[in-house]
Design an enzyme around this catalytic site. Structure first.
Site, mmCIF file in Angstrom:
data_model
loop_
_atom_site.group_PDB
_atom_site.id
_atom_site.type_symbol
_atom_site.label_atom_id
_atom_site.label_comp_id
_atom_site.label_asym_id
_atom_site.label_seq_id
_atom_site.Cartn_x
_atom_site.Cartn_y
_atom_site.Cartn_z
ATOM 1 N N TYR A 46 -23.465 15.064 18.938
ATOM 2 C CA TYR A 46 -23.996 14.174 19.973
ATOM 3 C C TYR A 46 -22.839 13.406 20.591
ATOM 4 O O TYR A 46 -21.766 13.281 20.001
ATOM 5 C CB TYR A 46 -25.046 13.213 19.391
ATOM 6 C CG TYR A 46 -24.495 12.284 18.330
ATOM 7 C CD1 TYR A 46 -23.990 11.028 18.662
ATOM 8 C CD2 TYR A 46 -24.452 12.677 16.995
ATOM 9 C CE1 TYR A 46 -23.465 10.192 17.693
ATOM 10 C CE2 TYR A 46 -23.932 11.845 16.028
ATOM 11 C CZ TYR A 46 -23.448 10.602 16.378
ATOM 12 O OH TYR A 46 -22.925 9.780 15.417
ATOM 13 N N LYS A 79 -22.859 20.666 32.109
ATOM 14 C CA LYS A 79 -21.697 20.842 31.228
ATOM 15 C C LYS A 79 -20.444 20.225 31.832
ATOM 16 O O LYS A 79 -20.329 20.032 33.040
ATOM 17 C CB LYS A 79 -21.447 22.306 30.910
ATOM 18 C CG LYS A 79 -20.857 23.139 32.034
ATOM 19 C CD LYS A 79 -20.575 24.553 31.535
ATOM 20 C CE LYS A 79 -20.172 25.475 32.654
ATOM 21 N NZ LYS A 79 -19.852 26.820 32.143
ATOM 22 N N SER A 88 -19.547 13.214 15.692
ATOM 23 C CA SER A 88 -19.843 13.210 17.124
ATOM 24 C C SER A 88 -18.627 13.552 17.972
ATOM 25 O O SER A 88 -17.574 13.894 17.463
ATOM 26 C CB SER A 88 -20.417 11.875 17.573
ATOM 27 O OG SER A 88 -19.420 10.883 17.492
#
Length: 138
Positions: free
Chosen positions: A58, A9, A25
């Site tokens: 994404y 992350k 996105s």
């Protein structure tokens, strides 16, 4: 059997742009993607610390060194510039691999500059919302 495990992350990213008129996105500085072991076009979960919203999208690689974090398309409705977000990636692993895997956590400051890379996360730390840095590190 495969388990869905936390892989990596980017912690406390500051949203630098929100572009509603884009196909969708999240655009992230490619240097930061590399540091966090997140690939371009990889599925990620975005958790907005500022307002509590959560979404999946994404990644799109942004210009290296730009420190961009731009939510595009519909996701731009869930964020505003200067919101703080956590961008998380997951991986499918068999149980043996999952037991030994250590996720990568990249902690950034208020300018999305990397301040800490944690590769052996064993417990949570408290970070300040204003600057993304560890509160009371001692």
């Amino acid at each position: 059997m495969k388990l869905s495990m936390f892989k990596s992350k980017l912690h406390q990213m500051r949203v630098t742009e929100a572009n509603l008129m884009y196909e969708g996105s999240i655009t992230i500085d490619e240097d930061l993607l590399d540091m966090a072991n997140i690939l371009p076009y990889e599925k990620v979960q975005v958790v907005n610390i500022t307002n509590g919203s959560r979404l999946e999208t994404y990644t799109i690689p942004g210009e290296r060194g730009s420190r961009i974090c731009c939510l595009n398309g519909a996701a731009a409705r869930l964020t505003q510039v200067d919101d703080r977000v956590i961008i998380m990636a997951y991986a499918q692993m068999d149980p043996e691999e999952a037991r030994n895997y250590k996720p990568t956590v990249v902690v950034v400051d208020e300018n999305n500059e990397p301040k800490d890379v944690l590769e052996n996360v064993s417990h949570g730390k408290k970070y300040g919302l204003e600057n993304g840095m560890i509160e009371n590190p001692n």
